[in-house]
Design a protein around this motif. Structure first.
Motif, PDB file in Angstrom:
ATOM      1  N   THR A  10      32.082  41.824  26.045  1.00 32.80           N
ATOM      2  CA  THR A  10      30.973  41.280  26.820  1.00 32.80           C
ATOM      3  C   THR A  10      31.156  41.475  28.323  1.00 32.80           C
ATOM      4  O   THR A  10      30.258  41.156  29.094  1.00 32.80           O
ATOM      5  CB  THR A  10      30.804  39.775  26.554  1.00 32.80           C
ATOM      6  N   GLY A  11      32.313  41.985  28.732  1.00 35.52           N
ATOM      7  CA  GLY A  11      32.577  42.145  30.151  1.00 35.52           C
ATOM      8  C   GLY A  11      33.376  41.021  30.755  1.00 35.52           C
ATOM      9  O   GLY A  11      33.783  41.094  31.928  1.00 35.52           O
ATOM     10  N   ARG A  12      33.615  39.960  29.982  1.00 37.11           N
ATOM     11  CA  ARG A  12      34.457  38.883  30.513  1.00 37.11           C
ATOM     12  C   ARG A  12      35.874  39.391  30.732  1.00 37.11           C
ATOM     13  O   ARG A  12      36.346  40.277  30.032  1.00 37.11           O
ATOM     14  CB  ARG A  12      34.495  37.698  29.545  1.00 37.11           C
ATOM     15  N   TRP A  13      36.551  38.770  31.687  1.00 30.39           N
ATOM     16  CA  TRP A  13      37.919  39.162  32.013  1.00 30.39           C
ATOM     17  C   TRP A  13      38.905  38.548  31.023  1.00 30.39           C
ATOM     18  O   TRP A  13      38.656  37.518  30.408  1.00 30.39           O
ATOM     19  CB  TRP A  13      38.274  38.707  33.410  1.00 30.39           C
ATOM     20  N   THR A  14      40.038  39.227  30.903  1.00 31.69           N
ATOM     21  CA  THR A  14      41.182  38.678  30.192  1.00 31.69           C
ATOM     22  C   THR A  14      42.401  38.859  31.105  1.00 31.69           C
ATOM     23  O   THR A  14      42.298  39.406  32.202  1.00 31.69           O
ATOM     24  CB  THR A  14      41.426  39.401  28.851  1.00 31.69           C
ATOM     25  N   THR A  15      43.547  38.392  30.643  1.00 28.06           N
ATOM     26  CA  THR A  15      44.789  38.644  31.364  1.00 28.06           C
ATOM     27  C   THR A  15      45.805  39.195  30.380  1.00 28.06           C
ATOM     28  O   THR A  15      45.750  38.924  29.188  1.00 28.06           O
ATOM     29  CB  THR A  15      45.366  37.368  32.016  1.00 28.06           C
ATOM     30  N   ALA A  57      28.339  37.959  32.747  1.00 28.90           N
ATOM     31  CA  ALA A  57      29.594  38.557  33.227  1.00 28.90           C
ATOM     32  C   ALA A  57      29.313  39.615  34.294  1.00 28.90           C
ATOM     33  O   ALA A  57      30.053  39.728  35.281  1.00 28.90           O
ATOM     34  CB  ALA A  57      30.363  39.166  32.059  1.00 28.90           C
ATOM     35  N   ASP A  58      28.245  40.393  34.096  1.00 27.23           N
ATOM     36  CA  ASP A  58      27.877  41.395  35.101  1.00 27.23           C
ATOM     37  C   ASP A  58      27.490  40.721  36.418  1.00 27.23           C
ATOM     38  O   ASP A  58      27.885  41.165  37.505  1.00 27.23           O
ATOM     39  CB  ASP A  58      26.708  42.251  34.593  1.00 27.23           C
ATOM     40  N   TRP A  59      26.717  39.643  36.334  1.00 26.57           N
ATOM     41  CA  TRP A  59      26.334  38.890  37.539  1.00 26.57           C
ATOM     42  C   TRP A  59      27.572  38.335  38.244  1.00 26.57           C
ATOM     43  O   TRP A  59      27.672  38.392  39.481  1.00 26.57           O
ATOM     44  CB  TRP A  59      25.396  37.752  37.139  1.00 26.57           C
ATOM     45  N   ALA A  60      28.516  37.824  37.478  1.00 26.55           N
ATOM     46  CA  ALA A  60      29.724  37.244  38.080  1.00 26.55           C
ATOM     47  C   ALA A  60      30.510  38.286  38.873  1.00 26.55           C
ATOM     48  O   ALA A  60      31.127  37.965  39.893  1.00 26.55           O
ATOM     49  CB  ALA A  60      30.605  36.620  37.000  1.00 26.55           C
ATOM     50  N   LEU A  61      30.505  39.549  38.412  1.00 26.53           N
ATOM     51  CA  LEU A  61      31.169  40.611  39.171  1.00 26.53           C
ATOM     52  C   LEU A  61      30.580  40.741  40.570  1.00 26.53           C
ATOM     53  O   LEU A  61      31.306  40.941  41.550  1.00 26.53           O
ATOM     54  CB  LEU A  61      31.038  41.946  38.436  1.00 26.53           C
ATOM     55  N   PHE A  62      29.260  40.645  40.660  1.00 30.02           N
ATOM     56  CA  PHE A  62      28.616  40.747  41.970  1.00 30.02           C
ATOM     57  C   PHE A  62      28.929  39.535  42.840  1.00 30.02           C
ATOM     58  O   PHE A  62      29.007  39.661  44.065  1.00 30.02           O
ATOM     59  CB  PHE A  62      27.100  40.901  41.792  1.00 30.02           C
ATOM     60  N   PHE A 113      41.857  33.078  41.854  1.00 28.11           N
ATOM     61  CA  PHE A 113      41.645  32.808  40.432  1.00 28.11           C
ATOM     62  C   PHE A 113      40.178  32.997  40.084  1.00 28.11           C
ATOM     63  O   PHE A 113      39.297  32.664  40.865  1.00 28.11           O
ATOM     64  CB  PHE A 113      42.073  31.376  40.090  1.00 28.11           C
ATOM     65  N   PHE A 114      39.950  33.546  38.886  1.00 26.28           N
ATOM     66  CA  PHE A 114      38.584  33.691  38.378  1.00 26.28           C
ATOM     67  C   PHE A 114      38.617  33.664  36.860  1.00 26.28           C
ATOM     68  O   PHE A 114      39.455  34.302  36.234  1.00 26.28           O
ATOM     69  CB  PHE A 114      37.969  35.017  38.839  1.00 26.28           C
ATOM     70  N   GLN A 115      37.682  32.901  36.285  1.00 26.21           N
ATOM     71  CA  GLN A 115      37.490  32.953  34.834  1.00 26.21           C
ATOM     72  C   GLN A 115      36.033  32.617  34.526  1.00 26.21           C
ATOM     73  O   GLN A 115      35.551  31.535  34.822  1.00 26.21           O
ATOM     74  CB  GLN A 115      38.422  31.997  34.083  1.00 26.21           C
ATOM     75  N   HIS A 116      35.324  33.583  33.999  1.00 35.05           N
ATOM     76  CA  HIS A 116      33.988  33.398  33.457  1.00 35.05           C
ATOM     77  C   HIS A 116      32.990  32.831  34.472  1.00 35.05           C
ATOM     78  O   HIS A 116      32.172  33.556  35.010  1.00 35.05           O
ATOM     79  CB  HIS A 116      34.088  32.517  32.214  1.00 35.05           C
ATOM     80  N   ASP A 117      33.039  31.521  34.735  1.00 36.81           N
ATOM     81  CA  ASP A 117      32.071  30.896  35.635  1.00 36.81           C
ATOM     82  C   ASP A 117      32.744  30.061  36.711  1.00 36.81           C
ATOM     83  O   ASP A 117      32.107  29.208  37.331  1.00 36.81           O
ATOM     84  CB  ASP A 117      31.090  30.020  34.838  1.00 36.81           C
ATOM     85  N   GLU A 118      34.023  30.309  36.942  1.00 38.58           N
ATOM     86  CA  GLU A 118      34.781  29.514  37.909  1.00 38.58           C
ATOM     87  C   GLU A 118      35.593  30.424  38.817  1.00 38.58           C
ATOM     88  O   GLU A 118      36.167  31.417  38.366  1.00 38.58           O
ATOM     89  CB  GLU A 118      35.708  28.541  37.179  1.00 38.58           C
ATOM     90  N   VAL A 119      35.633  30.078  40.085  1.00 45.06           N
ATOM     91  CA  VAL A 119      36.407  30.849  41.046  1.00 45.06           C
ATOM     92  C   VAL A 119      37.178  29.876  41.933  1.00 45.06           C
ATOM     93  O   VAL A 119      36.703  28.773  42.227  1.00 45.06           O
ATOM     94  CB  VAL A 119      35.487  31.757  41.894  1.00 45.06           C
TER      95      VAL A 119
END
Length: 564
Positions: A310-315, A484-489, A509-515
């Motif tokens: 889905t474009g979400r980040w992982t670690t 997820a695409d919007w969060a990249l911007f 730090f970044f995850q999904h909807d939090e920075v």
């Protein structure tokens, strides 16, 4: 710098490492073709540092290139990551998400040659600095800069041929920007107080026992065993032991999940649940974790942008995206600094409003107010919890209980929004591909874990239970992936805003909807404002002109644990 070079510094430049430290580079035109001579420099970092006017650097992959530059104190404003772009383009064109993405694979694909597999991922337990797998090699005799230029020019042409070319260009730019952000966050690290973390572990787990579990876990394990009778020995860390123990007392279990255990009336349940909670802490963020991942007051995970379909980040290792609440007390700003913690409010419903263009839902999402409370006042008798379950259930495909009643009400009020996710679900069930707003494409049906290839089908992909599971996935994919695409911007805009303002603030730090941004105390208000501005700008760039707002809930704290 030569006169020719001076005239070309505003263009895009392609660069590859040359030997251990050098570089070869050249400018490229709008089609991706060389627009000037190939230059050879003795220092990769100085080649980049000496050309601050370059609009965008084109390279094979950001991870190793930018780590090298950051170590030398060189910041890159923009880049184009050929391997990240290849991953998105091959998924978009052929529905083959997850296929090899290396420069060597892209070059082989364009020449009709056997495509080499990507390098195996390194162990998640190994820190990035301790292991480098190296790039997949090109065929003997193939020049890397020539291959880079050829693949990049091909990607420019392929992007122009996409279903929505401008959206795809935005997506490729955003994915590359995410790669820069990820590298910078890994280098900056999350400020982490190992001493406080150890105190938390001592308090929760008890003292460490050589060769055994911590004292409190050992005590709970004894309680679990005693609950099943004298002389019974049960290992609470072994699910099969637990299932057998309950079976012996006439209680069948299908799993040892928390929700199932909570339904049982037995004296072993309470100590077992407590043990499981401590076991997760001990194994995921215990003393060994501190020794491995926290150095010089920082936790530096390796972020993987687009790590999920889905474009979400992982670690890769460290579990950065699953930091338990009790451990968050150890995340503390340095003296004189603060953590700006920002959460996007109701991100998925707002994104659904933007991509569906549903007038009613856009009106609700056009205010900074709580969408669930607003919806509850209009349709669910003021019950916010019910409104939230209904709206998220529509996105995630819940079909049991009250979900059908909720869906009927939502379809009446927001027909365009519900039709959007219904159509995505139908496409998934039929084995077709769906895309996010910008063009990120879901995996093909043949790659979907839930598909039962042994079950006969007629008339296409069919409507088997497993096909319906894929439909639920694609229903969610179009919303979650677009979010997820919007969060990249948001990340890219915030990064640029902080750099342009000359702030000392760092994205950590970044995850999904939090920075989280770590900054001097006097910069905190400016950073909070920049986050809000980046969110609104991202909404306009990604989704165009809509009334939808994307507010953030922001807290300025010394300790991450105090933010929620």
């Amino acid at each position: 710098m030569s006169e020719v070079t001076a005239r070309l510094t505003g263009m895009r430049w392609a660069v590859v490492a040359d030997g251990d430290f050098g570089a070869r580079l050249c400018p490229v035109d709008a089609t991706g073709r060389p627009a000037g001579p190939v230059l050879r420099e003795s220092s990769f970092t100085e080649a980049i540092r000496a050309r601050p006017e370059v609009e965008r650097w084109i390279w094979r992959a950001t991870a190793e290139n930018y780590r090298r530059l950051l170590a030398a104190g060189v910041r890159v404003d923009r880049c184009y990551d050929v391997e990240a772009a290849e991953s998105l383009l091959i998924g978009h064109e052929q529905g083959q998400a997850g296929q090899p993405r290396s420069l060597a694979a892209a070059w082989a694909r364009s020449h009709g040659l056997p495509v080499p597999a990507d390098a195996p991922p390194r162990s998640a337990d190994t820190e990035p600095a301790l292991f480098e797998s190296g790039p997949v090699p090109l065929p003997s005799g193939t020049d890397e800069l020539t291959a880079l230029l050829e693949v990049y020019a091909g990607q420019v042409a392929r992007t122009a041929a996409a279903e929505h070319p401008q959206r795809m260009r935005l997506l490729l730019a955003a994915e590359s920007a995410g790669m820069l952000v990820a590298a910078e966050m890994s280098r900056a690290g999350v400020p982490w107080r190992a001493d406080i973390h150890r105190e938390l572990l001592d308090s929760a787990l008890g003292e460490r026992i050589p060769g055994g579990e911590p004292r409190r876990m050992a005590e709970l394990a004894e309680e679990v065993s005693r609950a099943f009778g004298p002389g019974v020995r049960v290992r609470p860390d072994l699910p099969q032991d637990i299932v057998r123990a309950f079976a012996r007392v006439g209680i069948p279990l299908s799993s040892t999940r928390k929700w199932e255990l909570k339904q049982i009336d037995h004296p072993a349940v309470a100590p077992l649940l407590a043990y499981k909670s401590l076991y997760r802490l001990y194994t995921a963020n215990g003393w060994s974790w501190i020794d491995q991942w926290v150095h010089d007051g920082r936790f530096r995970p390796e972020y993987l942008p687009g790590g999920t379909v889905t474009g979400r980040w992982t670690t890769n290792g460290g579990g950065a995206l699953q930091i338990p609440k009790v451990v968050r007390q150890a995340i503390r700003a340095d003296p004189g600094r603060r953590l700006v913690v920002a959460d996007a409010a109701q991100m998925e419903p707002r994104v659904l409003a933007a991509i569906s263009r549903d007038p009613g839902l856009m009106e609700v999402a056009g205010r900074d107010e709580d969408m669930y409370a607003d919806l509850a006042a209009r349709a669910f008798g003021g019950d916010r919890a019910q409104a939230k379950v209904a709206l998220l259930g529509a996105i995630y495909g819940q079909t049991s209980g009250d979900a059908l009643t909720h869906m009927a009400e939502l379809r009446r009020r927001y027909p365009a929004a519900m039709a959007y996710v219904d159509d995505a679900a139908a496409a998934g069930e039929e084995g077709r591909l769906v895309r996010t707003w910008l063009g990120r494409t879901c995996p093909p049906a043949t790659a979907f874990d839930e598909i039962d290839d042994e079950q006969p089908r007629s008339g296409g992909y069919g409507s088997t239970p497993r096909a319906r599971a894929r439909g639920r996935f694609t229903r969610n994919f179009v919303v979650q992936g677009s979010a997820a695409d919007w969060a990249l911007f948001v990340l890219a805009g915030l990064r640029q805003a902080m750099a342009s303002a000359g702030l000392r603030a760092e994205l950590v730090f970044f995850q999904h909807d939090e920075v989280i941004v770590h900054c001097p105390e006097e910069e905190a208000a400016t950073v909070a404002e920049a986050i809000g501005s980046a969110a609104e700008t991202a909404g306009r760039l990604v989704f165009g002109a809509t009334p939808v707002r994307f507010p953030f809930t922001t807290a300025v704290v010394e300790c991450y644990g105090d933010a929620k």
